[in-house]
Scaffold this active site. Structure first.
Site, short mmCIF file in Angstrom:
data_model
loop_
_atom_site.label_atom_id
_atom_site.label_comp_id
_atom_site.label_asym_id
_atom_site.label_seq_id
_atom_site.Cartn_x
_atom_site.Cartn_y
_atom_site.Cartn_z
N GLU A 1 0.83 -1.20 0.00
CA GLU A 1 0.00 0.00 0.00
C GLU A 1 0.87 1.25 0.00
O GLU A 1 1.92 1.28 0.62
CB GLU A 1 -0.90 -0.01 1.25
CG GLU A 1 -1.68 -1.31 1.37
CD GLU A 1 -2.43 -1.47 2.70
OE1 GLU A 1 -2.61 -0.47 3.41
OE2 GLU A 1 -2.83 -2.60 3.00
N GLU B 1 -9.78 5.58 3.03
CA GLU B 1 -10.15 4.80 4.19
C GLU B 1 -10.07 5.69 5.42
O GLU B 1 -9.14 6.48 5.56
CB GLU B 1 -9.20 3.61 4.36
CG GLU B 1 -9.45 2.79 5.61
CD GLU B 1 -8.42 1.65 5.80
OE1 GLU B 1 -7.55 1.48 4.93
OE2 GLU B 1 -8.50 0.97 6.82
#
Ligand code: NAG
Length: 430
Positions: free
Chosen positions: A234, A345
């Site tokens: 990520e 997120e």
């Protein structure tokens, strides 16, 4: 313990006081065990000492001896650490590793960035550059401070995500709603073998209501099923008061090979990612930030698997190849990724489906469009022939679209893109 002061004239009084003091000390020494058993003061103190020693030990492991240090205007210390002394090389499998100074292959691109980017636009940079740079053969590492570690729920968890936080859009169950408070608004592709992904992401500073929440925008390179052995790479930007002690927007990476359990971490906070770049520090603040209704600033993130060595490389902007995750860190990703996700997120700590006002992206909904909503544009995947191409069959996913939403689009200028984000708590998201 606060002792009452003895009047200077009274020796007897002083004697009595000393006797009482001695008795108190004896008593507390002899009964520390007993107190410990009942969770009393003795144990607390011993625990504190132990914790202090563990924190020092952990800091010593994370903070390698620098050849120079740069104080950033945001309060960070950036240590210039010899490239061979970086945390990655504490990994037993990397003891005899020969550093790859550059990838053997870059993916072949669809878009010529230099044609797309207007020349006079200010480039995103890192705050610490204002006060110096690191010399060649060193890498800049954000120094971990004692306070950073002490904010973590435990020393072992410092630098790790608290929960499984990657949604599996293809198997959404109603009872997964708001699981662990992680909320997403993402676009994704699956069903093929992927060897990388790219995106241009505009940069914001979402406000975070609670210190233990965060808000981030990133891409995920995923391998395996969403079980205990999920592999993930990520990268993106994040605001995380818990991790960094402030509300600055920072460049970050994450990796795990077991669904956020024992392996992996943010940035260089464990052994794994090998940094080769001496200009960009993981976890350091980036600027400028986009303004609502005003100037927009974006970053490019590219992650791809070098077809020759098999390592997963990370590039920031058009100029900075930052380093790589060695293939052996992973199981599924040692071969290829099976899913790519792009988007935002947040962690919402409010229980029972209610919401804090922690923002995602710009804090505004996709409907508001350019200049106001946050975006990912030119999202691409790397295929098995090492070519960047537009993703096919892009899906989108969000747990609660009235809190944070996502809207896909496609056009000549922006390729495949989406707007995403939201304010969290609002009249439609109580
Ligand atoms: C971060 O922002 C929140 C909300 O605006 C504020 O309450 C908090 O004090 C800030 N934290 C730090 C460390 O500056």
């Amino acid at each position: 313990m606060a002792a009452p002061r003895a009047p200077p004239s009274s020796r007897r009084c002083l004697f009595v006081l000393l006797a009482v003091l001695a008795a108190t000390l004896l008593l507390s020494a002899c009964c520390a065990e007993g107190a410990a058993a009942t969770g009393g003061k003795g144990m607390t103190r011993r625990r504190q000492l132990l914790r202090q020693r563990q924190v020092q030990h952990h800091l010593k492991r994370l903070n390698k001896a620098p050849v120079a240090s740069i104080e950033s205007p945001d309060g960070d210390i950036i240590d210039c650490v010899p490239i061979a002394s970086q945390p990655a090389f504490d990994h037993p499998f990397l003891k005899d590793h020969t550093i790859q100074t550059r990838p053997a292959y870059h993916p072949e691109g669809l878009y010529d960035e230099s044609k797309v980017a207007s020349k006079d636009r200010q480039k995103i940079t890192q705050m610490w550059h204002q006060n110096g740079m690191c010399q060649e053969n060193t890498i800049p590492i954000r120094r971990t401070k004692k306070e950073d570690v002490l904010r973590a729920s435990s020393i072992k968890r410092y630098g790790k995500k608290m929960h499984k936080s990657t949604p599996n859009p293809s198997s959404v169950e109603p009872n997964m709603l708001n699981e662990n408070g992680h909320q997403h608004a993402i676009a994704y592709v699956e069903g093929d073998k992927y060897y990388g992904a790219k995106a241009t992401i505009n940069v914001w500073q979402p406000s975070i209501q609670q210190g233990n929440e965060f808000s981030l925008s990133q891409l995920w390179i995923l391998g395996g099923s969403f079980g205990q052995d999920l592999n993930s790479i990520e990268a993106g930007w994040q605001v995380s008061p818990d991790l960094y002690g402030d509300n600055n927007t920072r460049l970050f990476t994450y990796w795990t090979s077991d669904a956020y359990q024992a392996t992996g971490c943010y940035n260089l906070l464990c052994s794994g990612f090998i940094q080769t770049n001496n200009q960009i520090a993981m976890g350091a603040s980036i600027f400028p930030i986009s303004n609502y209704g005003g100037s927009q600033y974006d970053i490019n993130i590219l992650v791809w698997k070098d077809p020759k060595e098999g390592n997963w490389w990370l590039q920031f902007g058009n100029d900075y190849v930052l380093g790589y995750w060695p293939s052996f860190l992973f199981s599924y990703l040692a071969d290829s990724a099976s899913m790519i996700e792009w988007g935002g997120e947040v962690v919402n700590t409010e229980p029972d489906g209610s919401h804090t006002s922690t923002q995602m992206g710009s804090g505004h909904f996709p409907e508001e469009g350019f200049g106001k909503s946050s975006y990912f544009k030119n999202i691409q995947v790397v295929d098995s022939t090492n070519n960047l191409k537009a993703p096919r069959g892009v899906g989108s996913y969000t747990e609660q679209s009235n809190c944070y939403d996502v809207q896909n689009g496609n056009n000549g200028d922006w390729g495949t893109y989406f707007y995403y984000g939201g304010p969290g708590k609002n009249p439609n998201c109580p």
